[in-house]
Design an enzyme around this catalytic site. Structure first.
Site, PDB file in Angstrom:
ATOM      1  CG  HIS A 152     -60.361  -2.250   7.082  1.00 36.82           C
ATOM      2  ND1 HIS A 152     -59.363  -2.081   8.019  1.00 36.82           N
ATOM      3  CD2 HIS A 152     -59.768  -2.905   6.041  1.00 36.82           C
ATOM      4  CE1 HIS A 152     -58.239  -2.599   7.571  1.00 36.82           C
ATOM      5  NE2 HIS A 152     -58.455  -3.117   6.372  1.00 36.82           N
ATOM      6  CG  ASP A 176     -54.887  -3.307   6.838  1.00 37.05           C
ATOM      7  OD1 ASP A 176     -55.500  -4.389   6.849  1.00 37.05           O
ATOM      8  OD2 ASP A 176     -55.117  -2.411   5.999  1.00 37.05           O
ATOM      9  CG  HIS A 198     -58.716  -7.136   8.354  1.00 44.70           C
ATOM     10  ND1 HIS A 198     -59.695  -7.217   7.373  1.00 44.70           N
ATOM     11  CD2 HIS A 198     -57.699  -6.433   7.803  1.00 44.70           C
ATOM     12  CE1 HIS A 198     -59.282  -6.598   6.279  1.00 44.70           C
ATOM     13  NE2 HIS A 198     -58.065  -6.102   6.516  1.00 44.70           N
ATOM     14  NE  ARG A 216     -64.658  -2.960  -3.577  1.00 45.57           N
ATOM     15  CZ  ARG A 216     -63.876  -3.145  -2.520  1.00 45.57           C
ATOM     16  NH1 ARG A 216     -63.743  -4.341  -1.980  1.00 45.57           N
ATOM     17  NH2 ARG A 216     -63.238  -2.124  -1.994  1.00 45.57           N
TER      18      ARG A 216
HETATM   19  C1  LIG Z   1     -47.294  -7.423   5.817  1.00 47.13           C
HETATM   20  C2  LIG Z   1     -48.399  -8.120   5.907  1.00 47.13           C
HETATM   21  C3  LIG Z   1     -49.668  -7.600   6.476  1.00 47.13           C
HETATM   22  C4  LIG Z   1     -50.650  -8.711   6.204  1.00 47.13           C
HETATM   23  C5  LIG Z   1     -49.796  -9.904   6.349  1.00 47.13           C
HETATM   24  C6  LIG Z   1     -48.577  -9.533   5.489  1.00 47.13           C
HETATM   25  O1  LIG Z   1     -47.467 -10.323   5.732  1.00 47.13           O
HETATM   26  C7  LIG Z   1     -48.959  -9.625   4.011  1.00 47.13           C
HETATM   27  C8  LIG Z   1     -50.470  -9.595   3.805  1.00 47.13           C
HETATM   28  C9  LIG Z   1     -51.182  -8.636   4.744  1.00 47.13           C
HETATM   29  C10 LIG Z   1     -52.674  -8.960   4.848  1.00 47.13           C
HETATM   30  C11 LIG Z   1     -53.519  -8.340   3.726  1.00 47.13           C
HETATM   31  C12 LIG Z   1     -55.000  -8.699   3.951  1.00 47.13           C
HETATM   32  C13 LIG Z   1     -55.458  -8.504   5.393  1.00 47.13           C
HETATM   33  C14 LIG Z   1     -54.402  -9.092   6.383  1.00 47.13           C
HETATM   34  C15 LIG Z   1     -54.912  -9.015   7.828  1.00 47.13           C
HETATM   35  C16 LIG Z   1     -53.996 -10.482   5.930  1.00 47.13           C
HETATM   36  O2  LIG Z   1     -54.457 -11.545   6.281  1.00 47.13           O
HETATM   37  O3  LIG Z   1     -52.945 -10.376   5.016  1.00 47.13           O
HETATM   38  C17 LIG Z   1     -53.085  -8.372   6.168  1.00 47.13           C
HETATM   39  C18 LIG Z   1     -51.911  -8.727   7.094  1.00 47.13           C
HETATM   40  C19 LIG Z   1     -51.857  -7.794   8.300  1.00 47.13           C
HETATM   41  O4  LIG Z   1     -51.960  -6.578   8.145  1.00 47.13           O
HETATM   42  O5  LIG Z   1     -51.704  -8.325   9.411  1.00 47.13           O
HETATM   43  O1  LIG Z   2     -61.039  -4.800  -0.507  1.00 41.71           O
HETATM   44  C1  LIG Z   2     -61.031  -3.901   0.304  1.00 41.71           C
HETATM   45  O2  LIG Z   2     -61.643  -2.841   0.142  1.00 41.71           O
HETATM   46  C2  LIG Z   2     -60.271  -4.060   1.605  1.00 41.71           C
HETATM   47  C3  LIG Z   2     -58.972  -4.808   1.449  1.00 41.71           C
HETATM   48  C4  LIG Z   2     -58.229  -4.916   2.732  1.00 41.71           C
HETATM   49  O3  LIG Z   2     -58.705  -4.552   3.769  1.00 41.71           O
HETATM   50  C5  LIG Z   2     -56.857  -5.484   2.740  1.00 41.71           C
HETATM   51  O4  LIG Z   2     -56.375  -5.967   1.701  1.00 41.71           O
HETATM   52  O5  LIG Z   2     -56.233  -5.447   3.821  1.00 41.71           O
HETATM   53 FE   LIG Z   3     -57.191  -4.478   5.368  1.00 44.72          FE
END
Ligand SMILES: C=C1C[C@]23C[C@@]1(O)CC[C@H]2[C@@]12CCC[C@@](C)(C(=O)O1)[C@H]2[C@@H]3C(=O)O
Ligand SMILES: O=C(O)CCC(=O)C(=O)O
Ligand SMILES: [Fe+2]
Length: 353
Positions: free
Chosen positions: A284, A228, A226, A294
């Site tokens: 990533h 961010d 994915h 981890r």
């Molecule tokens: C601000 C945010 C980015 C995120 C969605 C969220 O509302 C809170 C969690 C974030 C996260 C973390 C893990 C990967 C990700 C793709 C997910 O599912 O939740 C990201 C979201 C994002 O960056 O779109």
């Molecule tokens: O665990 C990791 O190294 C990646 C975590 C991550 O990509 C995320 O929280 O958005």
């Molecule tokens: Fe991420």
């Protein structure tokens, strides 16, 4: 960032959070079995190039950051000012949380249309197989969820997470100023930075990720690939490796090894947009380990939810036309909630306009 929940209200995700008891699994069940991933495991041995390491005290820090954002979309930072003690405290609070019995953790389960709480990451809904991980998302105060987890003993968790949030917010503002400078932009160019460019008003989330040891790591996925969404992510990984970034050049996954005391910074989709695609949001994922569990702690940082981010006019030239329309983090997250890794094309402008 309470207004972010609006983005998810329209796209509730009904994940069944009471999943596998990872601790007792002797093999990877079909529900968690991904197509074999042998390539990712050899990543470390054959990596010929490595993610840049940038010392924030280096006099040429701006040039290094600009180059890393342009060529990699990810870099390590050292000399960042976050104390080892705080990193170790946040890690032990994370471990404390994930070692609770499942039934206890489920008391703080994320609601289908919610942002914060315990459970599978939201992106799980896009995959037919489950990931080998658990997550806990904090947005704003962790108090309500911490009380559900530890009715009589939640204060320490809250104190550590609040201190971490405060320090990460400061560091994100500092990194953002360096990033803007590397793009040739001034802090005045970013209105939402506020007085003295302190970035007081922002949206952020702390994402704690827990990857239990896995009997067959070649068949499991810790966190699927994915990008961010917000501007930048600052990641603290424990001493076990697992983070991998996709390198367009070479078309392969590269392991980002944990370097003691350093943090990893990722370019997010909104920074890609703001830079008019000069910087790339890095794809990533996290892989898992046969013997070691981890923990990672991601701090995702962006502008206030309803502020529109668009390609900076200074970065739009006849040779490099404006690639995207303006979009707020809130709107972008709702597009992502629907289209996931295909969200960017939905805000792409016709390059000839
Ligand atoms: C601000 C945010 C980015 C995120 C969605 C969220 O509302 C809170 C969690 C974030 C996260 C973390 C893990 C990967 C990700 C793709 C997910 O599912 O939740 C990201 C979201 C994002 O960056 O779109
Ligand atoms: O665990 C990791 O190294 C990646 C975590 C991550 O990509 C995320 O929280 O958005
Ligand atoms: Fe991420």
């Amino acid at each position: 960032m309470p207004s972010l929940s609006e983005a998810f209200r329209a796209h509730p995700v009904h994940l069944h959070h009471s999943h596998l008891d990872f601790g007792s699994a002797k093999e990877v069940p079909d529900t968690h079995a991904w197509p074999p991933l042998d390539e990712h495991l050899s990543g470390d041995k054959f990596d010929v190039e490595s993610v840049p390491v940038i010392d924030l005290g280096d006099p040429n820090v701006v040039t290094h950051i600009g180059h890393a954002c342009e060529t990699w979309g990810v870099f390590h930072i050292t000399n960042h000012g976050i104390s080892k003690q705080l990193l170790s405290d946040v890690e032990s609070q994370g471990r404390h949380l994930f070692s609770l019995p499942t039934q206890q953790k489920l008391k703080a389960a994320r609601q289908p249309d919610g942002v914060a709480g315990y459970g599978l990451v939201r992106i799980s809904s896009f995959f037919s197989k489950l990931m080998w991980s658990e997550g806990f998302t904090i947005v704003g105060s962790p108090l309500e969820h911490a009380r559900q987890l530890w009715p009589c003993d939640y204060i320490q968790f809250c104190n550590v997470m609040e201190e971490y949030e405060k320090e990460m917010k400061k560091l994100s503002g500092r990194l953002m100023l360096l990033i803007l400078e590397s793009l040739g932009l001034k802090k005045e160019d970013v209105e939402w930075a506020g007085p003295a460019a302190k970035f007081e008003d922002t949206c952020a989330a702390i994402q704690l990720n827990w990857y239990p040891a896995c009997p067959d790591p070649t068949r499991a996925m810790g966190l699927a690939e994915h990008t961010d969404s917000p501007l930048i992510t600052i990641l603290h990984q424990s001493s076990t490796s697992g983070l991998q970034v996709f390198r367009e050049r070479g078309h392969r996954w590269i392991t980002v090894p944990p370097l003691s005391g350093s943090l990893v910074v990722n370019v997010g989709d909104l920074l890609h947009i703001l830079s008019n695609a000069r910087f790339h949001s890095v794809l990533h994922r996290a892989v898992v380990n046969r013997t070691r569990q981890r923990l990672s702690v991601a701090y995702l940082w962006g502008p206030p939810a309803h502020i529109e981010i668009s390609p900076s006019p200074q970065l739009v030239t006849p040779d490099r036309p404006r690639l995207y329309r303006a979009v707020s983090l809130s709107e972008y997250l709702s597009i992502k909630a629907k289209h996931f890794n295909n969200a960017l094309p939905f805000i792409r402008r016709n390059p000839l306009v």
